[in-house]
Design a protein around this motif. Structure first.
Motif, mmCIF file in Angstrom:
data_model
loop_
_atom_site.group_PDB
_atom_site.id
_atom_site.type_symbol
_atom_site.label_atom_id
_atom_site.label_comp_id
_atom_site.label_asym_id
_atom_site.label_seq_id
_atom_site.Cartn_x
_atom_site.Cartn_y
_atom_site.Cartn_z
ATOM 1 N N ILE A 6 38.991 21.649 2.365
ATOM 2 C CA ILE A 6 37.809 22.279 2.959
ATOM 3 C C ILE A 6 37.551 21.597 4.289
ATOM 4 O O ILE A 6 37.418 20.367 4.351
ATOM 5 N N GLU A 7 37.542 22.382 5.376
ATOM 6 C CA GLU A 7 37.351 21.805 6.700
ATOM 7 C C GLU A 7 36.017 22.244 7.275
ATOM 8 O O GLU A 7 35.583 23.380 7.053
ATOM 9 N N GLU A 8 35.397 21.340 8.035
ATOM 10 C CA GLU A 8 34.155 21.676 8.712
ATOM 11 C C GLU A 8 34.478 22.662 9.838
ATOM 12 O O GLU A 8 35.431 22.456 10.594
ATOM 13 N N MET A 9 33.716 23.725 9.942
ATOM 14 C CA MET A 9 33.941 24.666 11.049
ATOM 15 C C MET A 9 33.177 24.161 12.275
ATOM 16 O O MET A 9 31.967 23.999 12.241
ATOM 17 N N LEU A 10 33.913 23.893 13.331
ATOM 18 C CA LEU A 10 33.298 23.367 14.546
ATOM 19 C C LEU A 10 33.171 24.496 15.562
ATOM 20 O O LEU A 10 34.105 25.262 15.749
ATOM 21 N N VAL A 11 32.039 24.553 16.227
ATOM 22 C CA VAL A 11 31.787 25.620 17.198
ATOM 23 C C VAL A 11 31.380 24.996 18.525
ATOM 24 O O VAL A 11 30.583 24.055 18.553
ATOM 25 N N GLY A 12 31.933 25.530 19.629
ATOM 26 C CA GLY A 12 31.549 25.042 20.956
ATOM 27 C C GLY A 12 32.723 25.094 21.899
ATOM 28 O O GLY A 12 33.840 25.425 21.486
ATOM 29 N N PRO A 13 32.499 24.772 23.173
ATOM 30 C CA PRO A 13 33.605 24.734 24.131
ATOM 31 C C PRO A 13 34.515 23.547 23.849
ATOM 32 O O PRO A 13 34.063 22.523 23.344
ATOM 33 N N GLU A 14 35.782 23.704 24.194
ATOM 34 C CA GLU A 14 36.713 22.588 24.055
ATOM 35 C C GLU A 14 36.808 21.819 25.369
ATOM 36 O O GLU A 14 36.550 22.367 26.444
ATOM 37 N N CYS A 15 37.166 20.565 25.250
ATOM 38 C CA CYS A 15 37.360 19.738 26.453
ATOM 39 C C CYS A 15 38.461 18.739 26.154
ATOM 40 O O CYS A 15 38.456 18.113 25.093
ATOM 41 N N SER A 16 39.401 18.621 27.062
ATOM 42 C CA SER A 16 40.462 17.619 26.905
ATOM 43 C C SER A 16 40.122 16.411 27.765
ATOM 44 O O SER A 16 39.705 16.559 28.914
ATOM 45 N N LEU A 17 40.292 15.238 27.173
ATOM 46 C CA LEU A 17 40.116 14.004 27.936
ATOM 47 C C LEU A 17 41.354 13.150 27.712
ATOM 48 O O LEU A 17 41.557 12.615 26.620
#
Ligand code: GLY
Length: 250
Positions: A6-17
């Motif tokens: 079971i995975e947490e559903m994450l919502v939002g823009p992605e950003c690479s660092l």
């Protein structure tokens, strides 16, 4: 068949660092944002990346500080576990309402992130890499150009599904003759003296500009100069960022 994940559903823009490290010191690079989906509007199947820009204007100072802290803690934990990690650590984050969350780490540079991050680096890359190798990164401060960078990836028709190879590519010299434009090869080959497509993601066309809009427009102008049968590209790279953070809440 006996295990359920079971995975947490994450919502939002992605950003690479991405960050340079010598195993002790961590020097974060400029932020960047990939566009993973094949189709405009961030629809369709996942790809290796259809376009990217740097820096990411929608990242808040607080989010940036959190991402940097995660990178530093990760390198410190690697060292604590006896892992001598030197080079580039790639952090992929999602900027959720609860703060940045790690999606992935990669032990390498990002593609296509590198095609917009490194052109903005003012330092001599060899000096930075030697400092990583020699554990002297604390003596280096990274310095970034003020210009924005936008890269658009040109793909073969059908990618990321099946696609044809061997299509003759023209116009790269014309694109690269434009000031502040660089064309990076990915899926290309030289056959009988001719440059041809040899993969799904064929080229990344990077442009630098004094504003986000100028860099974006220049990248698309340069893409128009290049041609091959089946040339496919997304026309909305960076548009969401231009509309601001609310564009991700819609
Ligand atoms: N842009 C995603 C990656 O390099 O894995």
């Amino acid at each position: 068949g006996n295990t359920v994940v079971i995975e947490e559903m994450l919502v939002g823009p992605e950003c690479s660092l991405l960050a340079f490290t010598d195993g002790k010191t961590v020097r974060p690079m400029a932020t960047s944002q990939d566009h993973k989906r094949a189709l405009e509007g961030d629809l369709g199947p996942n790809t290796g990346g259809m376009g990217v820009y740097s820096p990411v204007p929608i990242v808040t100072d607080e989010e940036h500080a959190t991402m940097v802290a995660v990178m530093e803690q990760t390198v410190a934990e690697l060292a604590a576990e006896g892992i001598d990690y030197r080079g580039c650590l790639y952090g992929g984050f999602m900027l959720t309402p609860a703060g940045p969350k790690v999606l992935e780490f990669n032990a390498r540079f990002g593609d296509p992130e590198t095609q917009v991050v490194l052109p903005r680096l003012k330092n001599d890359l060899v000096e930075v890499m030697l400092a990583c190798a020699n554990c002297e990164l604390d003596q280096i401060e990274l310095d970034w150009r003020d210009e924005w960078a936008v890269a658009v990836v040109l793909t073969s028709a059908g990618y990321p599904g099946s696609y044809e190879k061997g299509k003759v590519i023209t116009g790269i010299e014309d694109a690269e003759a434009m000031e502040n434009v660089t064309v990076y090869h990915a899926g290309t080959a030289v056959v009988d003296g001719q440059l041809v497509t040899n993969g799904g993601r064929v080229l990344a066309v990077t442009a630098l500009g004094d504003t986000f809009e100028n860099a974006r427009n220049l990248a698309y102008e340069a893409c128009e100069k290049i041609d091959f049968e089946g040339k496919t590209l997304r026309h909305d790279i960076g548009l969401r960022a231009l509309r601001g953070r609310d564009a991700w809440d819609a």
